[in-house]
Enzyme design. Structure first.
Site, mmCIF file in Angstrom:
data_model
loop_
_atom_site.group_PDB
_atom_site.id
_atom_site.type_symbol
_atom_site.label_atom_id
_atom_site.label_comp_id
_atom_site.label_asym_id
_atom_site.label_seq_id
_atom_site.Cartn_x
_atom_site.Cartn_y
_atom_site.Cartn_z
ATOM 1 N N TRP A 63 45.713 5.572 21.108
ATOM 2 C CA TRP A 63 44.727 6.659 21.022
ATOM 3 C C TRP A 63 44.547 7.275 22.406
ATOM 4 O O TRP A 63 44.439 6.548 23.405
ATOM 5 C CB TRP A 63 43.407 6.092 20.493
ATOM 6 N N ASP B 155 40.426 -2.899 18.323
ATOM 7 C CA ASP B 155 39.696 -1.658 18.078
ATOM 8 C C ASP B 155 39.730 -1.395 16.578
ATOM 9 O O ASP B 155 40.809 -1.227 15.991
ATOM 10 C CB ASP B 155 40.355 -0.509 18.863
ATOM 11 N N LYS C 27 33.898 6.841 10.656
ATOM 12 C CA LYS C 27 34.760 7.323 9.565
ATOM 13 C C LYS C 27 34.360 6.691 8.240
ATOM 14 O O LYS C 27 34.243 7.372 7.232
ATOM 15 C CB LYS C 27 36.236 7.020 9.838
HETATM 16 C C1 LMR Z 1 40.370 10.883 16.725
HETATM 17 O O1 LMR Z 1 41.175 10.069 17.187
HETATM 18 O O2 LMR Z 1 40.680 12.024 16.390
HETATM 19 C C2 LMR Z 1 38.936 10.479 16.561
HETATM 20 O O3 LMR Z 1 38.767 9.139 16.872
HETATM 21 C C3 LMR Z 1 37.999 11.367 17.273
HETATM 22 C C4 LMR Z 1 38.070 11.210 18.746
HETATM 23 O O4 LMR Z 1 37.035 10.917 19.349
HETATM 24 O O5 LMR Z 1 39.145 11.382 19.331
#
Ligand code: LMR
Length: 396
Positions: free
Chosen positions: A130, A211, A246
Site C-alpha cells: 500500500w 495490517d 471498509k
Molecule cells: C486505499 O488504499 O485506497 C484506501 O486504503 C484509502 C487510502 O487511505 O489510501
C-alpha cells in the site's frame, strides 16, 4: 520558518479523487481510492450503521471525553471479530488493544510503539505494498526493506521468493503482512503459506505486524482471519492494525484499533499504558462516533446479523464484478492478460500496465486509478464495465 517549504505532489491515491471530481466527462470512471460503491456509484451508509446511529442520537446524551483506550466495548468487539470469542479469551493476558483514528492511525501508533521500544528496527514490506505503508513507518522514524511478493508476470504470489527474501532479515526485524485482500494486488497468501512464514519468523526471531483493513471482503469474516489467528497463536509477540472503514463503511469516521501481543509478565498493562501515552502526545483520545456505532452493532444480535448480511452482499457484488470485467475483456482477446482479476480478492487488483498506459487512460478516457496499475474493482458497475473493457483494448 516556513518560507523554504514548497508545494508537494498530490497523494498517489487520495489525489485522484479531486481529479476525477473535476472531470466533466459523463463517461468518467473512478477506480482510485478504495471505497465500496453500489451499482449507482454511490457509497451509501449501511443499514445496520444507520440503525445504530439513530439509536445513538436518542441515547448518547453527552459529548464528554471517552477513555484513552477508546469507546467502552469497542476494542473487545474488534478482537472478537479478529480472533473469535475463545481465542480472544486465551490471548487476553498477553494482549493490549487501543482504539485508533482509523486503520492508518493504528499503523502509525504501532510503528511509534516499535520505534519507542527498538528505534533501530527495520520493517520488511511486500513488493508492492500500500502506497502509505512506507511513508507512515518512515514518519515514525523506522527504516524499511522490501521482500519479494507479487509475480507480475503470472499475477500470483511467489511464496518461495518471499521466504527467500525474508531469509535476509535479522532478529528483531518487523515483517509487515497483509492479513487478507492484499493492497494493491488482490493476491493473498495461499492458506498453506502462513505456516511456512510463521516457521521462518520463529526461526529468525522476526516480529509480525499484520495490517487488516478488509476483513470480510475476501471469503468471510472468520475465513479472512485464518492467517492472523495462526500468527497470533504461534508467535510470542505480534502487532495488528485493524480498520472498520471498509467492512462497516465508516470511512470518514476514522474507526480503527491497534492490537499488540506481548510476551512479558503484565504484558497487557505494559503495552496499554505505553500505547495510551503515545496517543496522548499525539491526539489524546480517539474520536467516539464510529466506535460507538460498531460497538452498538456488535452488541445487538439483530443488528450484527444485518451487518454481516450487508458485508456478504458487498463481497458477492465485488466478486461478480470481477467475473463480468474479465468476461467483457474476452471479445478483445484480453481475458488472458487480465484474467487473474476474476480470482483475486477484496477491492483491488493490479493491472499489468505501465504508468504511461495508466496516464493515457486517465487523459483520453477519464478512467482514474493510480499509476501503479491498481484498480478499485468496487468502483466498477455493470454499466461502466463495457466502457472499461473497450478503453483497455485501445492500449494494445
Ligand atoms: C486505499 O488504499 O485506497 C484506501 O486504503 C484509502 C487510502 O487511505 O489510501
Amino acid at each position: 520558518m516556513f518560507a523554504h517549504l514548497t508545494p508537494l505532489p498530490a497523494d498517489p491515491i487520495l489525489g485522484l479523487s479531486a481529479l476525477s471530481k473535476a472531470d466533466t466527462n459523463p463517461k468518467k470512471v473512478d477506480l482510485g481510492v478504495g471505497v465500496y460503491k453500489d451499482d449507482n456509484g454511490k457509497t451509501v451508509i449501511l443499514g445496520a450503521v444507520q440503525a445504530a446511529y439513530e439509536h445513538m442520537v436518542e441515547t448518547e446524551g453527552s459529548k464528554v471525553y471517552i477513555p484513552p483506550v477508546g469507546w467502552p466495548g469497542f476494542t473487545d468487539a474488534c478482537q472478537e471479530l479478529v480472533f473469535g470469542e475463545a481465542m480472544k479469551a486465551d490471548l487476553a493476558p498477553h494482549m493490549a488493544a487501543i482504539q485508533t483514528p482509523g486503520g492508518c492511525g493504528a499503523l502509525r501508533l504501532g510503528f511509534d510503539l516499535v520505534h519507542q521500544a527498538a528505534p533501530e528496527t527495520t520493517v520488511w514490506v511486500s513488493n508492492p505494498t500500500w502506497a502509505n505503508h512506507v511513508p507512515t513507518l518512515q514518519a515514525a522514524g523506522l527504516s524499511h526493506k522490501v521482500y519479494d511478493y507479487y509475480d507480475r508476470e503470472n499475477s500470483t504470489v511467489d511464496v518461495d521468493a518471499m521466504l527467500a527474501s525474508l531469509e535476509g532479515a535479522k532478529a528483531g526485524d518487523l515483517v509487515l503482512l497483509h492479513a487478507c485482500c492484499h493492497n494493491p494486488t488482490g493476491a493473498d497468501l495461499p492458506a498453506d503459506a502462513w505456516g511456512s512464514i510463521i516457521e521462518l519468523m520463529t526461526k529468525k526471531g522476526l516480529v509480525p505486524f499484520l495490517d487488516m483493513a478488509y476483513q470480510g471482503f475476501a471469503a468471510g469474516l472468520s475465513e479472512d482471519a485464518a492467517g492472523v489467528r495462526q500468527v497470533f497463536e504461534a508467535m510470542p509477540e505480534a502487532v495488528l492494525s485493524y480498520s472498520c472503514s471498509k467492512n462497516f463503511g465508516l470511512y470518514r469516521e476514522r474507526t480503527g484499533c491497534l492490537m499488540v501481543k506481548g510476551s512479558q509478565k503484565d504484558a497487557t498493562a505494559a503495552l496499554t499504558t505505553n500505547l495510551a501515552k503515545i496517543a496522548r502526545t499525539n491526539y489524546s483520545m480517539p474520536p467516539a462516533h464510529g466506535a460507538a456505532l460498531v460497538t452498538t452493532i456488535m452488541q445487538n444480535e439483530a443488528l450484527k446479523q444485518d451487518w454481516m448480511d450487508e458485508l456478504a452482499a458487498m463481497r458477492k457484488r465485488i466478486n461478480s464484478l470481477r467475473a463480468s470485467f474479465v468476461n467483457a475483456l474476452s471479445p478483445y482477446g484480453l481475458d488472458n492478460r487480465f484474467g487473474a482479476v476474476a480470482g483475486q480478492t477484496g477491492m483491488f487488483s493490479l493491472l499489468n500496465l505501465t504508468p504511461e498506459q495508466v496516464q493515457q487512460l486517465r487523459a483520453e478516457r477519464s478512467i482514474y486509478f493510480p499509476d501503479n496499475g491498481r484498480i478499485n474493482v468496487a468502483g466498477m458497475t455493470e454499466a461502466n464495465i463495457p466502457y472499461l473493457a473497450e478503453s483497455l483494448s485501445s492500449l494494445f
